[in-house]
Design an enzyme around this catalytic site. Structure first.
Site, PDB file in Angstrom:
ATOM      1  N   HIS A 143      -0.879  -6.130  54.500  1.00 14.31           N
ATOM      2  CA  HIS A 143      -2.387  -6.026  53.784  1.00 14.31           C
ATOM      3  C   HIS A 143      -2.938  -4.632  53.774  1.00 14.31           C
ATOM      4  CE1 HIS A 143      -2.403 -10.123  52.929  1.00 14.31           C
ATOM      5  NE2 HIS A 143      -2.496 -10.743  54.279  1.00 14.31           N
ATOM      6  N   HIS A 147      -1.186  -2.186  51.432  1.00 14.51           N
ATOM      7  CA  HIS A 147      -1.490  -2.530  49.977  1.00 14.51           C
ATOM      8  C   HIS A 147      -2.944  -2.046  49.831  1.00 14.51           C
ATOM      9  CE1 HIS A 147      -1.176  -6.255  46.942  1.00 14.51           C
ATOM     10  NE2 HIS A 147      -1.488  -4.960  46.402  1.00 14.51           N
ATOM     11  N   HIS A 205       2.338  -8.387  59.560  1.00 20.01           N
ATOM     12  CA  HIS A 205       1.675  -9.070  58.644  1.00 20.01           C
ATOM     13  C   HIS A 205       0.315  -8.203  58.239  1.00 20.01           C
ATOM     14  CE1 HIS A 205       0.716 -12.797  56.107  1.00 20.01           C
ATOM     15  NE2 HIS A 205      -0.901 -12.323  56.643  1.00 20.01           N
ATOM     16  N   GLU A 206      -0.626  -7.994  59.037  1.00 21.78           N
ATOM     17  CA  GLU A 206      -1.776  -7.474  58.579  1.00 21.78           C
ATOM     18  C   GLU A 206      -1.570  -5.937  58.118  1.00 21.78           C
ATOM     19  OE1 GLU A 206      -4.332  -9.232  58.053  1.00 21.78           O
ATOM     20  OE2 GLU A 206      -3.595 -11.067  59.095  1.00 21.78           O
TER      21      GLU A 206
END
Length: 627
Positions: free
Chosen positions: A414, A417, A410-411
């Site tokens: 980020h 991104h 998940h992180e």
């Protein structure tokens, strides 16, 4: 079935269990250096940070010197904006370093003082540049666009300037805006009251569990013990916790009513058609995206009810109740991963995103982007952050659990991104909206799920992985949309001048919850006591925020399915490339347009139907396994 569920624990323990000695560290000094982040890329030392802070403190007041001159010439507008962006960039780097130092060990007061010093400079810059937006609006669209045409260096600032101009019809005269700003001093009172009462003054109940343990049921304890495998303990926890909230629903209701009245004031003063339009205007999200989500969920409640009946069957219950929704549906699974294994699984999972994506993330892992281990004084939770021109960082609190591998995926979504947007955008458009931010993170989680499923051949182990995925969809898609519906209806009642007392809010919430969970159809019983659950959710004070959890997982599921199918079929990389283009676009376009160009139109039901198709396919396989 019971024999199969018992096998889950044995199978996964044998398949995945390893030891992570690094996770046993108590103090930061005990953690091997490769499991700590390297902040020298931001500043080589605290002394260098101090020198940068002093320099920025001298530069910030200069911003006030541009006031009244933005419209004098295109060059004047560029100089002012570039100066402001340079200062923001420097202060962001300053604050990132100080915040991360503070998060390493919050017992060190010097690091907290550094963080607060950086925050004060941000406030000073905000004050010194507060005239920028009003002056740009006063210039008018024609003059601003003429300036962009005349000054090539303003090309990068076009999205920023056009976004400001969107507010023209919602902006008052200078004198009126001053009055509105003064009234804004009362903003946030509802959240402050709720936060103070909930965290400092609510008399939390104490209960005795079947183990003989006495537990004080604050928020953290409730979150922990509502997952108990012992149903009697769950009943005890739910009853005590929600009775405490029901006793003070009037206080919670008054705080939430204050927030709604604040939003209605802003709607009226700035001439929005609704509180919802006002909240979504900042990211230019059409209100139909919000209402479409609610419509899609209601049309697909039978899918949720299918999951709930499957949960009831797996738990061996004659009746499923609200108290059973957080309990494990299989026997407890004990498995542990090392950081190296977690990184390996994540890198393998994101392979469909291409070699450049994988190699960049691998290099990030090797270059100490991540602070891994929980230690005394370290900030809890997990996050990804970064400073433009450097690289992303992640805070983790990794103990080796299966869920924490998902947190890394998940992180890392980020982080990538942030990395791609920073590399492909100028500073003014490098940031991105929350509406797309959680797409990047949940897409990686989706890829990890399918990767783990592909490498898990044991039937019992597959049952566990599939069940974990369904639990996530229930919580992220359906539950967050339920919250979003309550938030919308609560505001609509306020806009009709109807009373928003704690009692009325509880009645509203109970009706929505029972509708979602099929109370009247006998799917899941929702006791009237739990009507006060709204008082437990701080996100209702975040101004129509929670719906984005649902839209993000819907969008990411549709995108991930397309990317995986494309890769498996060897049909090129068109879908993958469109997605990576979105990640690198920052705020150069509005989020709804970025997603549409990436392949998902969130104004339609198509992405939602893709998510429901996957959810049903997961349940199909689980039911086959249970036979």
């Amino acid at each position: 079935m019971n024999r199969l569920l018992r096998l889950v624990s044995v199978a996964l323990a044998a398949l995945l269990c390893t030891a992570s000695s690094a996770a046993l560290a108590k103090e930061r000094s005990e953690v091997p250096v490769q499991f700590t982040w390297d902040l020298t890329a931001l500043y080589p030392s605290e002394a260098a940070w101090t020198a940068a802070r002093e320099d920025l403190a001298r530069q910030v007041p200069k911003m006030a010197g541009f006031q009244g001159h933005l419209g004098a010439a295109p060059e004047s507008l560029y100089t002012a904006l570039s100066t402001m962006m340079d200062l923001q960039r420097g202060l962001s780097r300053l604050q990132t370093y100080a915040s991360q130092l503070n998060d390493e060990d919050q017992r060190i007061s010097r690091h907290l003082e550094m963080r607060e010093a950086a925050q004060r400079l941000f406030v000073q810059l905000g004050s010194a540049s507060s005239y920028v937006r009003p002056e740009i609006l006063a210039m008018g669209g024609s003059k601003v666009r003429a300036s962009i045409a005349a000054e090539p260096r303003l090309k990068d600032y076009k999205p920023y300037l056009e976004d400001i101009l969107r507010y023209e019809k919602h902006t008052l005269s200078a004198a009126e805006e001053k009055v509105a700003a003064q009234a804004g001093r009362m903003a946030g009172a509802g959240y402050t009251i709720r936060d103070l009462f909930n965290n400092a003054e609510l008399p939390w109940p104490t209960v005795k569990l079947s183990s003989g343990e006495d537990v004080r049921l604050d928020d953290a304890a409730y979150t922990k013990y509502r997952q108990s495998a012992n149903r009697a303990d769950r009943d005890t926890v739910f009853q005590a916790f929600w009775r405490a909230h029901r006793d003070f629903q009037g206080t919670y209701g008054a705080a939430l009513n204050a927030l709604v009245q604040e939003h209605i004031f802003d709607r009226d003063v700035h001439k929005y058609s609704s509180c919802l339009e006002s909240a979504l205007f900042g990211d230019n999200i059409p209100t139909r995206v919000y209402t479409q989500l609610l419509d899609d969920v209601h049309a697909n409640l039978p899918v949720l009810h299918r999951y709930l009946r499957l949960r009831q069957r797996m738990m061996g219950l004659k009746e499923l109740r609200y108290e059973d929704l957080y309990a494990p549906i299989v026997s407890e699974v004990k498995m542990s991963f090392t950081p190296e294994e977690a990184m390996k699984f994540v890198l393998e999972a994101v392979a469909p995103l291409g070699k450049e994506y994988v190699d960049t993330l691998r290099q990030g892992f090797a270059s100490r982007w991540i602070d891994w281990m929980p230690t005394t004084g370290k900030a809890s939770g997990a996050y990804s952050t970064g400073a433009y021109g450097v690289h992303p960082y992640q805070l983790q609190n990794f103990t080796g659990l299966y869920d924490e591998v998902g947190t890394l995926a998940h992180e890392s979504g980020h982080s990538m991104h942030t990395y791609l947007a920073d590399r492909r955008q100028p500073y003014v458009t490098h940031n991105y909206a929350t509406f797309v931010a959680e797409v990047a993170s949940t897409l990686n989680e989706n890829l990890l799920f399918h990767h783990m499923l592909d490498r898990t051949q044991d039937k019992a182990a597959r049952l566990y992985v599939l069940g974990s995925y369904l639990d996530n969809l229930r919580g992220t898609l359906f539950r967050q949309t339920m919250f979003g519906e309550f938030e919308l209806k609560m505001h609509e009642l306020g806009e009709k001048d109807e009373t928003l007392s704690g009692t009325n809010l509880s009645q509203l919430y109970l009706g929505i919850a029972r509708s979602y969970y099929g109370h009247d159809q006998g799917v899941c019983k929702v006791d009237s006591l739990y009507s006060v659950e709204w008082s437990y959710i701080p996100h209702f004070f975040y101004d129509f925020y929670v719906y984005q959890y649902a839209t993000s997982i819907v969008a990411s599921t549709a995108l991930a399915n397309g990317i995986r199918d494309e890769a498996a079929a060897g049909k090129g990389t068109k879908k993958r490339d469109a997605y990576l283009t979105m990640l690198g676009s920052g705020s150069s376009k509005y989020p709804i347009d970025l997603l549409k160009e990436a392949g998902v139109d969130m104004t339609t039901s198509a992405p939602f139907q893709a998510a429901m198709k996957e959810m049903n396919s997961v349940m199909d396989e689980m039911e086959k396994l249970l036979k």
